[in-house]
Design a protein around this motif. Sequence first.
Motif, PDB file in Angstrom:
ATOM      1  N   CYS A  43     -46.194  18.729 -30.708  1.00  0.00           N
ATOM      2  CA  CYS A  43     -46.279  19.760 -31.756  1.00  0.00           C
ATOM      3  C   CYS A  43     -45.598  21.045 -31.308  1.00  0.00           C
TER       4      CYS A  43
ATOM      5  N   ASP B 201     -46.439   9.577 -37.039  1.00  0.00           N
ATOM      6  CA  ASP B 201     -45.489  10.664 -36.801  1.00  0.00           C
ATOM      7  C   ASP B 201     -45.287  10.893 -35.306  1.00  0.00           C
TER       8      ASP B 201
ATOM      9  N   LEU C  80     -49.650  16.530 -36.172  1.00  0.00           N
ATOM     10  CA  LEU C  80     -48.932  15.270 -36.356  1.00  0.00           C
ATOM     11  C   LEU C  80     -49.926  14.128 -36.452  1.00  0.00           C
TER      12      LEU C  80
ATOM     13  N   LYS D  84     -42.331  22.255 -33.014  1.00  0.00           N
ATOM     14  CA  LYS D  84     -42.843  23.370 -33.816  1.00  0.00           C
ATOM     15  C   LYS D  84     -43.439  22.894 -35.144  1.00  0.00           C
ATOM     16  N   LYS D  85     -44.396  21.990 -35.015  1.00  0.00           N
ATOM     17  CA  LYS D  85     -45.160  21.524 -36.168  1.00  0.00           C
ATOM     18  C   LYS D  85     -46.635  21.780 -35.905  1.00  0.00           C
TER      19      LYS D  85
END
Length: 460
Positions: free
Chosen positions: A112, A124, A120, A116-117
């Motif tokens: 992550c 994913d 997940l 830069k999320k």
Amino acid sequence: MSMKKVSMEMNGDAPVRPVMDNYSSKIELAYNGSREDLDPYVPADHRPLESNTSSFGALAHLLKASLGSGVLAMPLAFKSAGLLVGSIGTMLVGFICAHAIHVLVKTSQQLCIEVKKPCLGYADTCDLVFQHGPKPVRRFAPLARELADWALAVTHLGACCVYIVVVAESFKQVSDVYGGPTWSITTYCGLTLVVLIPITQITKLKYLVPFSALANFVWLGSICISIYYCLRDPPPLSSRNISTSISGIPNFISTSLFAMEGIGVVMPIENEMTKPQHFLGCPGVLNIAMTAVVMLYGFVGFSGYLAFGEGVRGSLTLNLPEEEVLAQIAKILVACVMILSYALIFYVPVDVVWRKLQDRIPARGHRWGMAALRFVGTLLTVGLAAAIPRLELFMELVGAVCLSVMGLLLPSVVETVWLWGKDLGWGKWILIKNIIIGVFSLVALVSGVTYSIITMLEKL
């Protein structure tokens, strides 16, 4: 969880870097070593407002998800291994499952930050790890996603079949005791469609919350009644096997994996936490939940096999005395829990399949397409349950095929790919450890499927 605000002090022209909280810095250092240019991105700061589950709430959700139908199957696992081997094996399988979940979540948290999320999911994570891995494995990213998706879907479809068989056998036993119609298990499986078809057409998870809440209270009552009968008049330990032949170990592992493996619900729970750093670590949400799960599963498995011996069934309630009203109430309660829980478990495979199909269906037909998919899926699970109405065969096969892959093999492969070229530990011990877990999962897969098919051919 947010970055601490600090004043900007000037040293020449270079400002002082903001101080990051302990969680972010630990995750960064875990795969970047002492890299000077740390990325201050903190995933939890970017999660949607509805992701507001507390650490205690996450623990409650994880316990609720883990303490499902599998707990009543543990006496069957102990029958395959014996009292002593079963007790040790339960702790060993529980430790391996907890470790696999730990490495998957840790890898997802690190990923992550890299991409830069805010969060997940399982598929994913598998996909992006391969995309960001060494060049030779990047082309396998779609395969990793598909494998994760379908393992998750088939696992939950298998669980749905188990639920149907439990419901059918429970109602048949009660009907036989009180002079009801002498229908076959297949007929009772078919009758579940009367309830399942309407309830599986509920497409919003929020509308399933009342059913889930009611199922939790009913489930607790049925487990307490079952444990009461196990402890009421137990035979001496000498009357049961302390260990069995080596041929029983694959069945024990498969059934234990089916019972204890909750990796399919872990990522959604962690993704909803406001403080995901509390999920791992010591004690941590995961460690507390898995310790409680292993202790309860081991206790139920030990006492259930001790009480009912070689005659133990795929669900402990099916062994309860038929002449006592309380025992019949427990069977009906379990059947009701399974019916109420079916729609929630069924939601997972439907979601996986629908994501593959929705782009091929015109937008105006999505509503009817979803309804048709749910209807066909319900008929499929009921048809499978009616064709193979042997509960233990379903559990062993699902545990061997899907949970060996989804719960053990994929997490170890994902961690290895992610850390390749970064830090595999002193003497590459992480690689060695993951090879051992991978071999264990493949052995469980091959031997479990082999013995399940042999048993299926012998008993059907």
